[in-house]
Design a protein around this motif. Structure first.
Motif, short mmCIF file in Angstrom:
data_model
loop_
_atom_site.label_atom_id
_atom_site.label_comp_id
_atom_site.label_asym_id
_atom_site.label_seq_id
_atom_site.Cartn_x
_atom_site.Cartn_y
_atom_site.Cartn_z
N THR A 91 -43.92 -46.00 -4.24
CA THR A 91 -43.47 -47.18 -5.33
C THR A 91 -42.25 -47.66 -4.31
O THR A 91 -41.38 -47.37 -4.80
CB THR A 91 -43.30 -46.60 -6.59
OG1 THR A 91 -44.50 -46.09 -7.06
CG2 THR A 91 -43.08 -47.68 -7.60
N LEU A 92 -42.42 -49.04 -4.48
CA LEU A 92 -41.27 -49.84 -4.26
C LEU A 92 -40.83 -50.74 -5.34
O LEU A 92 -41.59 -51.37 -5.83
CB LEU A 92 -41.75 -50.73 -3.00
CG LEU A 92 -40.80 -51.80 -2.36
CD1 LEU A 92 -39.65 -51.04 -1.62
CD2 LEU A 92 -41.37 -52.80 -1.67
N TYR A 93 -39.52 -50.69 -5.65
CA TYR A 93 -38.86 -51.44 -6.51
C TYR A 93 -38.04 -52.67 -5.97
O TYR A 93 -37.28 -52.38 -5.12
CB TYR A 93 -38.06 -50.35 -7.25
CG TYR A 93 -38.37 -49.41 -7.96
CD1 TYR A 93 -38.93 -49.44 -9.38
CD2 TYR A 93 -38.79 -48.25 -7.27
CE1 TYR A 93 -39.32 -48.22 -9.93
CE2 TYR A 93 -39.48 -47.24 -7.71
CZ TYR A 93 -39.60 -47.30 -9.23
OH TYR A 93 -40.28 -46.27 -9.79
N VAL A 94 -38.18 -53.70 -6.24
CA VAL A 94 -37.52 -54.97 -5.79
C VAL A 94 -36.91 -55.68 -6.70
O VAL A 94 -37.67 -56.38 -7.75
CB VAL A 94 -38.66 -55.90 -4.97
CG1 VAL A 94 -38.12 -57.06 -4.41
CG2 VAL A 94 -39.39 -55.08 -3.76
N CYS A 95 -35.60 -56.02 -6.77
CA CYS A 95 -34.74 -56.80 -7.48
C CYS A 95 -35.29 -58.39 -7.21
O CYS A 95 -35.23 -58.88 -6.27
CB CYS A 95 -33.33 -56.47 -7.46
SG CYS A 95 -32.60 -55.17 -7.89
N ALA A 101 -35.88 -59.68 -13.14
CA ALA A 101 -36.78 -58.66 -13.39
C ALA A 101 -36.79 -57.49 -12.26
O ALA A 101 -35.96 -58.20 -10.83
CB ALA A 101 -38.41 -59.20 -13.63
N VAL A 102 -37.26 -56.68 -12.18
CA VAL A 102 -37.34 -55.57 -11.11
C VAL A 102 -39.10 -55.44 -10.87
O VAL A 102 -39.75 -55.25 -11.76
CB VAL A 102 -37.10 -54.30 -11.37
CG1 VAL A 102 -37.37 -53.26 -10.11
CG2 VAL A 102 -35.49 -54.51 -11.58
N ASP A 103 -39.39 -56.18 -9.70
CA ASP A 103 -40.93 -56.11 -9.44
C ASP A 103 -41.29 -54.36 -8.96
O ASP A 103 -40.59 -54.22 -7.82
CB ASP A 103 -41.26 -57.03 -8.28
CG ASP A 103 -40.98 -58.44 -8.95
OD1 ASP A 103 -41.10 -58.53 -10.19
OD2 ASP A 103 -40.82 -59.20 -7.97
N ILE A 104 -42.08 -53.85 -9.47
CA ILE A 104 -42.39 -52.47 -9.27
C ILE A 104 -43.68 -52.52 -8.54
O ILE A 104 -44.91 -52.90 -9.19
CB ILE A 104 -42.54 -51.65 -10.58
CG1 ILE A 104 -41.07 -51.67 -11.21
CG2 ILE A 104 -42.74 -50.23 -10.17
CD1 ILE A 104 -40.95 -50.80 -12.27
N ILE A 105 -43.86 -52.07 -7.24
CA ILE A 105 -45.05 -52.37 -6.36
C ILE A 105 -45.60 -50.95 -6.01
O ILE A 105 -44.84 -50.03 -5.32
CB ILE A 105 -44.63 -53.19 -5.34
CG1 ILE A 105 -44.21 -54.44 -5.73
CG2 ILE A 105 -45.96 -53.39 -4.41
CD1 ILE A 105 -43.39 -55.39 -4.62
#
Length: 384
Positions: A91-95, A101-105
């Motif tokens: 799981t990649l977390y991107v600010c 938001a934090v995009d959770i991929i």
């Protein structure tokens, strides 16, 4: 391309080699042309794999039969303006600083979920994120001037810092400690993860003058505990040992070889090679443990694999993560780990590179390493 990039290519042997046009992640492997760094006749150590900016790039948006049945094609969720990243498993977390938001991929499915809490725990300008083993998320928010803490269920749990008095730019979690850079207090603060009590700061009292931080931005902690921080105000990266004692400075202001103008993201691999993202040159420079420049990769705006105002860099040794991107590897390139780099603008919001070597060059690489080892052992003998 900046003038110093050409000079660096000649000296460090690290200019971009394009064996042809890069292709999107959905193109057939037989039609793909591969991109390596550095160029031939140098030994390739990095391969550009792919990039993505939305679910569709990762195959996560619905289409095909579902679209045929419903008559609608759901919109592919997009990353708007990324800065910091963190990986926990696959799981990649991107600010996302524009989406607040934090995009959770989920890299396995390609699905993007936008974490944008409301109420007391709402995000102002999330710039960096760290995720603990239990799923606790720490977000450095420069608008609120605090690190916001969320439980594994996404519930707001509290914060570190005081608005108007602190301004965290990065946060890392390692073991039982939290590391936070503070732009206002010009320090790296080390906290106990459970009590959130501050333990000590970097620079340590009485350390050498070179240890002073002007604008500490991004952090990295190596496998031996050494700490790297990009000092945006001093145009360099400063390295400290696990106890916070100053070791060395890497880089200086300038557009020359090894120079830095806007150093941002930093990373340390298992061999303590230092990665530095320079948002001005729009490349990633790589230095050895002693701070000597090895090469650069990424290439600036305009390239088919170019970085556009790059910000953050993270590494992944996770075999499962490597497997997810294996289809992009050249058949003769053996990947040791992956390198993720964010770009705040342009079509490639997250670019993925592999560090390793081409199998066909193994013998040449082994010969070079043997020569280097022999030279290193011969020098002390000559001095006796």
């Amino acid at each position: 391309m900046r003038p110093w990039l050409g000079a660096l290519a000649g000296v460090a042997g690290a200019a971009v080699f394009l064996s042809g046009c890069a292709t999107g992640p959905k193109e057939a492997a037989s039609a793909r042309r591969y991109v390596f760094f550095p160029p031939a006749p140098g030994i390739a150590r990095y391969q550009y794999l792919t990039s993505f900016a939305e679910e569709a790039d990762l195959g996560g948006s619905k289409g095909g039969f579902a679209a045929f049945v419903t008559g609608e094609r759901p919109e592919s969720q997009k990353i708007i303006k990324p800065y910091g990243m963190a990986l926990r498993g696959t799981t990649l977390y991107v600010c996302d600083t524009i989406a607040f938001a934090v995009d959770i991929i989920d890299l396995r499915t390609g699905k993007l979920r936008r974490f944008r809490p409301e109420g007391e725990g709402r995000l102002g300008k999330p710039v960096n994120v760290a995720v603990d083993e239990d799923g606790t998320m720490y977000v450095a928010d420069t608008a609120w001037g605090m690190v916001l803490i969320y439980g594994p269920d996404g519930q707001f749990k509290g914060s570190i810092g005081v608005r108007g008095k602190t301004k965290p730019a990065d946060v890392l979690v390692r073991g039982d400690r939290l590391y936070i850079t503070d732009l206002l207090e010009r320090a790296i603060k080390v906290y106990d993860k459970r009590s959130l009590k501050e333990l000590w700061r970097i620079p340590r009292p009485g350390d050498v003058p070179q240890s002073v931080l002007r604008s500490p931005v991004n952090l990295a902690v190596g496998p031996d505990g050494r700490i790297a921080v990009s000092d945006f105000g001093d145009f360099c990266v400063k390295i400290y040992d696990s106890q916070g004692r100053f070791l060395r400075k890497v880089g200086e202001l300038g557009d020359h070889i090894g120079g830095m103008v806007r150093p941002k993201g930093v990373a340390l691999d298992h061999a303590n090679r230092l990665y530095v993202v320079d948002a001005a040159a729009e490349v990633v420079q790589v230095f050895d443990e002693q701070g000597r420049l090895l090469l650069f990769f990424g290439e600036p705006t305009g390239s088919e694999v170019g970085l556009v105002l790059p910000a953050k860099i993270i590494l992944s040794y996770d075999p499962e993560v490597i497997d997810l991107f294996r289809r992009h590897l050249s058949p003769d390139f053996k990947a040791e780990y992956l390198v993720f780099v964010t770009s705040q603008y342009g079509p490639r919001k997250v670019s993925v590179f592999a560090f390793g070597h081409r199998i066909s060059q193994e013998a040449q690489l082994a010969a070079q390493e043997a020569t280097a080892t022999g030279a290193a052992t011969e020098a002390p003998n000559k001095s006796r």
